[in-house]
Design a protein around this motif. Sequence first.
Motif, mmCIF file in Angstrom:
data_model
loop_
_atom_site.group_PDB
_atom_site.id
_atom_site.type_symbol
_atom_site.label_atom_id
_atom_site.label_comp_id
_atom_site.label_asym_id
_atom_site.label_seq_id
_atom_site.Cartn_x
_atom_site.Cartn_y
_atom_site.Cartn_z
ATOM 1 N N ALA A 117 0.597 -1.174 0.422
ATOM 2 C CA ALA A 117 0.419 0.127 0.097
ATOM 3 C C ALA A 117 1.313 1.506 0.284
ATOM 4 O O ALA A 117 0.433 2.242 -0.631
ATOM 5 N N GLU A 118 1.852 1.513 0.547
ATOM 6 C CA GLU A 118 2.730 2.087 0.773
ATOM 7 C C GLU A 118 3.379 2.443 -0.441
ATOM 8 O O GLU A 118 3.394 3.589 -0.968
ATOM 9 N N ASN A 119 3.619 1.913 -1.479
ATOM 10 C CA ASN A 119 3.837 1.907 -2.572
ATOM 11 C C ASN A 119 3.473 2.652 -3.624
ATOM 12 O O ASN A 119 3.759 2.532 -4.366
ATOM 13 N N ILE A 120 1.651 1.854 -3.357
ATOM 14 C CA ILE A 120 0.948 2.676 -4.290
ATOM 15 C C ILE A 120 0.434 4.738 -3.756
ATOM 16 O O ILE A 120 -0.727 4.274 -4.084
ATOM 17 N N GLY A 121 1.535 4.602 -2.654
ATOM 18 C CA GLY A 121 0.679 6.053 -2.024
ATOM 19 C C GLY A 121 -0.312 5.638 -1.231
ATOM 20 O O GLY A 121 -1.481 6.522 -1.822
ATOM 21 N N SER A 122 -1.114 4.673 -0.581
ATOM 22 C CA SER A 122 -2.436 4.217 0.288
ATOM 23 C C SER A 122 -2.311 3.672 1.297
ATOM 24 O O SER A 122 -0.534 3.467 1.872
ATOM 25 N N VAL A 123 -2.978 3.696 2.292
ATOM 26 C CA VAL A 123 -2.788 3.904 4.080
ATOM 27 C C VAL A 123 -4.257 2.572 3.883
ATOM 28 O O VAL A 123 -5.336 2.445 3.654
ATOM 29 N N ILE A 124 -3.319 1.953 4.756
ATOM 30 C CA ILE A 124 -4.261 0.184 5.221
ATOM 31 C C ILE A 124 -5.264 0.842 6.113
ATOM 32 O O ILE A 124 -4.618 1.044 7.386
ATOM 33 N N ALA A 125 -6.348 0.966 6.771
ATOM 34 C CA ALA A 125 -6.622 1.457 7.837
ATOM 35 C C ALA A 125 -8.142 0.844 7.921
ATOM 36 O O ALA A 125 -8.995 0.620 6.930
ATOM 37 N N MET A 126 -8.689 1.634 9.317
ATOM 38 C CA MET A 126 -9.708 -0.319 9.048
ATOM 39 C C MET A 126 -10.705 0.888 9.294
ATOM 40 O O MET A 126 -11.242 2.259 9.664
ATOM 41 N N PRO A 127 -11.483 0.432 9.125
ATOM 42 C CA PRO A 127 -13.229 1.381 8.664
ATOM 43 C C PRO A 127 -14.386 1.750 10.073
ATOM 44 O O PRO A 127 -13.605 1.305 10.811
ATOM 45 N N THR A 128 -14.479 2.579 9.904
ATOM 46 C CA THR A 128 -15.478 2.952 10.734
ATOM 47 C C THR A 128 -16.405 2.046 11.104
ATOM 48 O O THR A 128 -16.923 1.631 10.021
ATOM 49 N N THR A 129 -16.417 1.598 12.930
ATOM 50 C CA THR A 129 -17.831 1.128 12.689
ATOM 51 C C THR A 129 -18.807 0.789 13.923
ATOM 52 O O THR A 129 -18.650 1.477 14.669
ATOM 53 N N ILE A 130 -20.279 0.376 13.814
ATOM 54 C CA ILE A 130 -20.953 1.551 14.361
ATOM 55 C C ILE A 130 -22.116 -0.292 15.058
ATOM 56 O O ILE A 130 -22.269 -1.024 13.649
ATOM 57 N N SER A 131 -22.863 0.415 15.986
ATOM 58 C CA SER A 131 -23.501 -0.941 16.680
ATOM 59 C C SER A 131 -24.540 -1.342 15.119
ATOM 60 O O SER A 131 -24.993 -2.424 15.352
ATOM 61 N N THR A 132 -25.268 -0.360 14.437
ATOM 62 C CA THR A 132 -26.365 -0.887 14.100
ATOM 63 C C THR A 132 -26.340 -0.984 12.341
ATOM 64 O O THR A 132 -26.755 -1.351 11.466
ATOM 65 N N GLN A 133 -24.745 -0.750 12.357
ATOM 66 C CA GLN A 133 -23.583 -1.423 10.688
ATOM 67 C C GLN A 133 -24.750 -2.211 10.004
ATOM 68 O O GLN A 133 -24.421 -3.747 10.875
ATOM 69 N N THR A 134 -25.602 -2.118 9.161
ATOM 70 C CA THR A 134 -25.699 -3.886 8.588
ATOM 71 C C THR A 134 -25.163 -4.207 7.328
ATOM 72 O O THR A 134 -25.389 -5.013 6.836
ATOM 73 N N LYS A 135 -24.532 -2.455 5.718
ATOM 74 C CA LYS A 135 -24.161 -2.993 5.430
ATOM 75 C C LYS A 135 -22.843 -3.721 5.030
ATOM 76 O O LYS A 135 -22.188 -3.652 3.586
ATOM 77 N N ARG A 136 -22.121 -3.519 5.987
ATOM 78 C CA ARG A 136 -21.318 -4.084 5.263
ATOM 79 C C ARG A 136 -20.683 -4.610 6.594
ATOM 80 O O ARG A 136 -20.828 -4.408 7.757
ATOM 81 N N ASP A 137 -19.299 -5.754 6.696
ATOM 82 C CA ASP A 137 -18.725 -6.026 8.099
ATOM 83 C C ASP A 137 -18.388 -5.685 9.168
ATOM 84 O O ASP A 137 -17.674 -4.484 9.156
ATOM 85 N N ASN A 138 -18.868 -5.510 10.380
ATOM 86 C CA ASN A 138 -18.801 -4.800 11.736
ATOM 87 C C ASN A 138 -18.559 -5.712 12.471
ATOM 88 O O ASN A 138 -19.101 -5.394 14.214
ATOM 89 N N VAL A 139 -17.579 -6.441 12.451
ATOM 90 C CA VAL A 139 -16.676 -7.267 13.542
ATOM 91 C C VAL A 139 -16.424 -6.095 14.425
ATOM 92 O O VAL A 139 -15.633 -5.160 13.890
ATOM 93 N N PRO A 140 -15.725 -6.447 15.398
ATOM 94 C CA PRO A 140 -14.847 -5.549 16.823
ATOM 95 C C PRO A 140 -13.745 -5.901 16.470
ATOM 96 O O PRO A 140 -13.274 -6.985 16.486
ATOM 97 N N ALA A 141 -12.799 -4.704 16.360
ATOM 98 C CA ALA A 141 -11.247 -4.907 16.305
ATOM 99 C C ALA A 141 -10.407 -3.852 16.639
ATOM 100 O O ALA A 141 -11.455 -2.622 17.235
ATOM 101 N N SER A 142 -9.857 -3.869 17.612
ATOM 102 C CA SER A 142 -9.022 -2.614 18.283
ATOM 103 C C SER A 142 -7.681 -2.303 16.971
ATOM 104 O O SER A 142 -7.707 -1.070 17.470
ATOM 105 N N ASN A 143 -7.387 -2.602 16.238
ATOM 106 C CA ASN A 143 -7.220 -2.244 15.509
ATOM 107 C C ASN A 143 -7.245 -2.892 13.191
ATOM 108 O O ASN A 143 -7.725 -3.961 13.099
ATOM 109 N N ALA A 144 -6.455 -2.048 12.365
ATOM 110 C CA ALA A 144 -6.826 -2.957 11.177
ATOM 111 C C ALA A 144 -6.617 -4.099 11.357
ATOM 112 O O ALA A 144 -7.158 -4.470 10.833
ATOM 113 N N GLU A 145 -4.898 -4.890 11.704
ATOM 114 C CA GLU A 145 -4.310 -5.659 11.519
ATOM 115 C C GLU A 145 -5.743 -6.660 11.610
ATOM 116 O O GLU A 145 -5.821 -7.659 10.899
ATOM 117 N N GLU A 146 -5.921 -6.538 12.823
ATOM 118 C CA GLU A 146 -7.410 -7.314 13.676
ATOM 119 C C GLU A 146 -8.280 -7.730 13.071
ATOM 120 O O GLU A 146 -8.876 -8.483 12.855
#
Length: 337
Positions: free
Chosen positions: A280-309
């Motif tokens: 990602a760094e080589n192509i000028g991008s950053v891997i970040a965890m998307p915002t999660t909320i309790s009512t999220q239904t349209k994408r994966d909304n798993v609990p995680a403390s960081n992007a890797e998890e």
Amino acid sequence: MICDETADVTIKERMTFCIRYIEIEGFVTKEDFLVFTELKSNTGTSVAEAIDEELKTLGLNYQYLCGQGYDGGSNMAGRFKGVQALILGKQPLSIYIHCFSHSLNLCVSKSCDTPITRNMVGVVRSVSTFLTASANRNSSIEEAISRLPFTESKKTKLKAMWPTRWVERHDTLITFKELLVPIVTLLDELSSSHETNAETASKPCMFSSAVRRGDFVVALATAANCFSLTLTLSEQPQSPNMDLTAALNHVNVVLEVFNNIRTDSEIEFGSIFEDAVKLAENIGSVIAMPTTISTQTKRDNVPASNAEEYFRRTVFLPVVDRFIAELETRFSHHIAT
């Protein structure tokens, strides 16, 4: 005998008919009598009748038939009216074997059926088709590769993705990952060029944004890693000297590797994620965890403390678990045989 069917350019069903036999002198396995037969329909009865006619034409008797290999479609593998059942009625010793390559094809396709991985494959297919469909763009990607000497890949050409043969996508995904930097470089150049063609001018901009997404890069790195394990599994069983027992031993080895990866998932995905971050760094991008909320239904909304998890739970584990389940399920028939 080995049979498969497909439609030709005139949309007519044709069957490929191949006889595999033992040459008595030296006991060498050989394949011969490759015939293309037009089918009136693809029902089990129609295909069985076509096979019967071909065997009569070749002067072969059912009493010498010891095996039949097809795909797993109901018209071929059906227990009552499938081709294999009709042939077994004539020769009970002609054991039916579900095509090994087709079984692996189903394993790979189902394993990549999770939303993030499925979307990644769709983007790779679109980008590969776009860059390889034109002779000018094809030469441009080769030029972009030559201008980036730091690229570790030995690949010099991008491959288009097969629409149905998933086992043929190993090279495409692995090559796409290795050539991601020159691909993004070329897409940026095309999107900023003064191209008058609307398709050539607009698509690179969309593709450049899609391949820079963090979930795309992680899914690509994960799929490339898993596909590198099944690559030899798709190549080695096609050897003329391979038998079913040896092929199943290869499956068991790969299955054991996947089970070990699942057990040490944090360590295994840690190295994959580290590779994805560098990519990602080589192509000028950053891997970040998307915002999660309790009512999220349209994408994966798993609990995680960081992007890797987060990506380990939403991308890596579903793919590995599906690979294990599919390998165990799809090859259970081969084990029983």
